[in-house]
Design an enzyme around this catalytic site. Structure first.
Site, PDB file in Angstrom:
ATOM      1  N   TRP A 190       0.877  -1.180   0.000  1.00  0.00           N
ATOM      2  CA  TRP A 190       0.000   0.000   0.000  1.00  0.00           C
ATOM      3  C   TRP A 190       0.917   1.233   0.000  1.00  0.00           C
ATOM      4  O   TRP A 190       1.815   1.345   0.840  1.00  0.00           O
ATOM      5  CB  TRP A 190      -0.888  -0.046   1.258  1.00  0.00           C
ATOM      6  CG  TRP A 190      -1.756   1.153   1.452  1.00  0.00           C
ATOM      7  CD1 TRP A 190      -2.602   1.712   0.533  1.00  0.00           C
ATOM      8  CD2 TRP A 190      -1.880   1.937   2.644  1.00  0.00           C
ATOM      9  NE1 TRP A 190      -3.250   2.785   1.087  1.00  0.00           N
ATOM     10  CE2 TRP A 190      -2.822   2.943   2.369  1.00  0.00           C
ATOM     11  CE3 TRP A 190      -1.290   1.880   3.906  1.00  0.00           C
ATOM     12  CZ2 TRP A 190      -3.180   3.898   3.325  1.00  0.00           C
ATOM     13  CZ3 TRP A 190      -1.648   2.811   4.857  1.00  0.00           C
ATOM     14  CH2 TRP A 190      -2.587   3.811   4.566  1.00  0.00           C
ATOM     15  N   ASP A 213      -0.376  -5.052   9.571  1.00  0.00           N
ATOM     16  CA  ASP A 213      -1.361  -4.054   9.183  1.00  0.00           C
ATOM     17  C   ASP A 213      -2.631  -4.838   8.856  1.00  0.00           C
ATOM     18  O   ASP A 213      -2.659  -5.609   7.889  1.00  0.00           O
ATOM     19  CB  ASP A 213      -0.841  -3.285   7.959  1.00  0.00           C
ATOM     20  CG  ASP A 213      -1.825  -2.222   7.487  1.00  0.00           C
ATOM     21  OD1 ASP A 213      -2.926  -2.132   8.060  1.00  0.00           O
ATOM     22  OD2 ASP A 213      -1.488  -1.481   6.541  1.00  0.00           O
ATOM     23  N   LYS A 243     -13.035  -0.301   6.265  1.00  0.00           N
ATOM     24  CA  LYS A 243     -13.674  -1.178   5.276  1.00  0.00           C
ATOM     25  C   LYS A 243     -14.728  -2.080   5.904  1.00  0.00           C
ATOM     26  O   LYS A 243     -15.840  -2.162   5.416  1.00  0.00           O
ATOM     27  CB  LYS A 243     -12.638  -2.069   4.586  1.00  0.00           C
ATOM     28  CG  LYS A 243     -11.299  -1.449   4.366  1.00  0.00           C
ATOM     29  CD  LYS A 243     -11.278  -0.506   3.198  1.00  0.00           C
ATOM     30  CE  LYS A 243     -10.044   0.350   3.286  1.00  0.00           C
ATOM     31  NZ  LYS A 243      -9.385   0.604   2.051  1.00  0.00           N
TER      32      LYS A 243
HETATM   33  N1  PGU Z   1      -3.537  -0.321   5.411  1.00  0.00           N
HETATM   34  C1  PGU Z   1      -3.899  -0.838   4.233  1.00  0.00           C
HETATM   35  C2  PGU Z   1      -3.259  -2.095   3.769  1.00  0.00           C
HETATM   36  C3  PGU Z   1      -4.881  -0.202   3.462  1.00  0.00           C
HETATM   37  O1  PGU Z   1      -5.233  -0.722   2.298  1.00  0.00           O
HETATM   38  C4  PGU Z   1      -5.458   1.001   3.925  1.00  0.00           C
HETATM   39  C5  PGU Z   1      -6.465   1.743   3.111  1.00  0.00           C
HETATM   40  C6  PGU Z   1      -5.060   1.466   5.187  1.00  0.00           C
HETATM   41  C7  PGU Z   1      -4.096   0.776   5.900  1.00  0.00           C
HETATM   42  C8  PGU Z   1      -5.580   2.704   5.818  1.00  0.00           C
HETATM   43  O2  PGU Z   1      -6.911   2.857   5.885  1.00  0.00           O
HETATM   44  P1  PGU Z   1      -7.586   3.819   6.954  1.00  0.00           P
HETATM   45  O3  PGU Z   1      -8.755   4.405   6.261  1.00  0.00           O
HETATM   46  O4  PGU Z   1      -6.577   4.815   7.374  1.00  0.00           O
HETATM   47  O5  PGU Z   1      -7.980   2.929   8.059  1.00  0.00           O
HETATM   48  N2  PGU Z   1      -6.301   1.708   1.734  1.00  0.00           N
HETATM   49  C9  PGU Z   1      -7.313   2.074   0.798  1.00  0.00           C
HETATM   50  C10 PGU Z   1      -7.960   3.410   1.089  1.00  0.00           C
HETATM   51  C11 PGU Z   1      -7.417   4.643   0.477  1.00  0.00           C
HETATM   52  C12 PGU Z   1      -6.094   5.049   1.070  1.00  0.00           C
HETATM   53  O6  PGU Z   1      -5.094   4.890   0.369  1.00  0.00           O
HETATM   54  O7  PGU Z   1      -6.073   5.532   2.221  1.00  0.00           O
HETATM   55  C13 PGU Z   1      -6.773   1.880  -0.610  1.00  0.00           C
HETATM   56  O8  PGU Z   1      -7.493   2.207  -1.543  1.00  0.00           O
HETATM   57  O9  PGU Z   1      -5.677   1.340  -0.761  1.00  0.00           O
END
Ligand code: PGU
Length: 466
Positions: free
Chosen positions: A192, A273, A309
């Site tokens: 990510w 994570d 999510k």
């Molecule tokens: N860790 C991972 C692996 C994730 O995919 C995401 C969110 C987070 C942490 C953090 O999410 P929080 O909303 O802070 O709890 N990833 C999504 C959302 C968009 C982003 O980049 O924040 C994504 O589309 O990859």
């Protein structure tokens, strides 16, 4: 490692509410300079225009002249570009956010019920303690480790409510920076995108371990294991607890066991994570099994959790950092330091999302309702994945093996499109996605699937034809 952690804290650092300059020096200032190298230039500033900045004051040009334009965020920037596009066929497969079959954002019924309860109770808006809502912290650790897990009963988990997954990761990064100076975090390649930003901003050195093998569109397990082995002893190994983002490829239970072996051997510290618990398989327990496997071995570990999510609470910024320590005493001290790090950053966390989670997990009927809705969301994504596979393989006679789509789990499919192809999807076809070739399946409906498949198939089979 827990004892090292605390032995690094000077007596004065423990006694004073915030660190003194001396503490900083003792704890890492010098290490930073050595590890990261003293930066001579500042990449955020147009350093060449320094002279102009000074003159600017006299001629009334902005004092912010030296600040350069930041690039758009690789994920959230996609949503911004999508909003600006007026084309009627536009489709957002960028951000990982659940959508209904009508492609609308979804507020869970169980969340609405919990919010109604909160209104009825007329709860106040007083500050929360620095560590967050006690009822939330209790249930979030139980949800992660399992309520009957001995680590809970033994009070070995330091849990602090965080600003969702991101804020919880950032708090842990700050802890690493302060109490493990020079220690490295190793992260999967790819990962990510925000992981790198988080450790960069926290000034924690990081490097990558191999994870994705483009040849098999699967896990490069041997590469992963040898890179974890090669990392300096005592490194933090960042692992996606389930539904690896962006690849959707998770280790098998046997592979997880080997990963744990190597981490133990090298005295590394696992740092999970967990952003998709319950959302990947539909089962909260199954999606936490990696973390529980490591905990059952008596390992100390870190886990950042997010409710964006699985409860659709994206904008409420609700999550937690959990640090499993080898003793209750260590956990108490670690928690006190997490609070001390949080206080000057944001003081204390927001209450609304914490109450929603506490109400839902704390009430058996609501908890069951949540599980049903989560299964429904995970189920819709799984069915979109299946339809994507069926249509692509059904319509395609190029001999391409599309089975990788079914091997991936979670809300994404890592298509194998390169940057130019992903750009083409957006610029020519108004299909928004991240440049690494990731698509969010939650952004597809049965109707939209057919349109998108045509483009995807052409790009994947005959990119020159587009
Ligand atoms: N860790 C991972 C692996 C994730 O995919 C995401 C969110 C987070 C942490 C953090 O999410 P929080 O909303 O802070 O709890 N990833 C999504 C959302 C968009 C982003 O980049 O924040 C994504 O589309 O990859």
């Amino acid at each position: 490692m827990a004892s090292t952690m605390l032995s690094l804290v000077s007596a004065s650092a423990l006694a004073s509410p915030s660190l003194t300059l001396q503490d900083y020096r003792a704890l890492g200032g010098s290490v930073h300079a050595a590890v990261l190298g003293k930066k001579k230039s500042n990449s955020f500033m147009k350093t060449k225009s320094r002279g102009r900045i000074n003159m600017a004051i006299a001629v009334d040009v902005s004092r912010f002249e030296g600040i350069t334009m930041a690039p758009p965020d690789p994920i959230l920037g996609v949503s911004e570009a999508f909003r600006a596009d007026t084309h009627e066929m536009k489709l957002n497969l960028g951000v990982g956010a659940y959508r209904t079959e009508e492609l609308q954002p979804y507020v869970l019924n169980v969340v609405k019920k919990a919010e109604n309860l909160m209104l009825e109770r007329g709860e106040n808006k007083e500050y929360l303690p620095i560590e967050g809502l006690a009822a939330f912290n209790r249930v979030t650790a139980e949800l992660l480790f399992g309520a009957d897990n001995p680590v809970i009963k033994q009070q070995r988990v330091a849990t602090v409510q965080g600003l969702s997954g991101t804020g919880s990761l950032r708090l842990a990064a700050a802890l690493i920076e302060r109490y493990f100076p020079g220690a490295k975090v190793i992260i999967s390649s790819p990962t990510w995108g925000n992981h790198k930003n988080i450790f960069n901003d926290a000034r924690v050195p990081w490097s990558e371990y191999r994870y994705y093998d483009p040849k098999t569109v699967g896990l490069d397990f041997d590469g992963m294991i040898s890179d974890i082995k090669a990392a300096p002893e005592g490194s933090f190994v960042l692992l996606h607890g389930c539904a690896h983002n962006p690849t959707g490829i998770d280790p098998t239970p046997e592979q997880w066991a080997t990963i744990a072996d190597v981490i133990q051997e090298k005295k590394h510290i696992p740092f999970f994570d967990v952003a998709y618990q319950g959302f990947a398989s539909g089962s909260l327990d199954e999606d936490a099994s990696s973390v529980r496997l490591f905990a059952a071995r008596g390992m100390e570990l870190l886990v950042a959790q997010s409710y964006s999510k699985n409860l659709g609470l994206y904008a409420e910024r609700i999550g937690a950092i959990n640090i499993l320590c080898s003793s209750a005493d260590a956990a108490t001290r670690v928690k006190s330091q997490l609070k001390r790090l949080a206080r000057p950053m944001y003081s204390n966390p927001p209450v609304h999302g914490a109450r929603i989670v506490a109400n839902i997990v704390g009430s058996p009927p609501l908890f069951n309702e949540w599980k049903e809705e989560m299964e429904m969301m995970a189920g819709r994504i799984k069915s979109v994945r299946q339809k994507l596979f069926d249509s692509l393989s059904g319509k395609d006679n190029s001999g391409k093996d599309w089975s990788f789509i079914l091997k991936q789990i979670g809300m994404f499919s890592f298509t194998g499109l390169n940057t130019a192809q992903s750009d083409n999807m957006t610029n020519k076809w108004h299909v928004y996605m991240t440049k690494d070739g990731r698509i969010s399946l939650a952004g597809l409906s049965s109707a939209k699937l057919e349109e998108t498949i045509g483009i995807l198939r052409l790009l994947l089979v005959d990119p020159v034809g587009l």
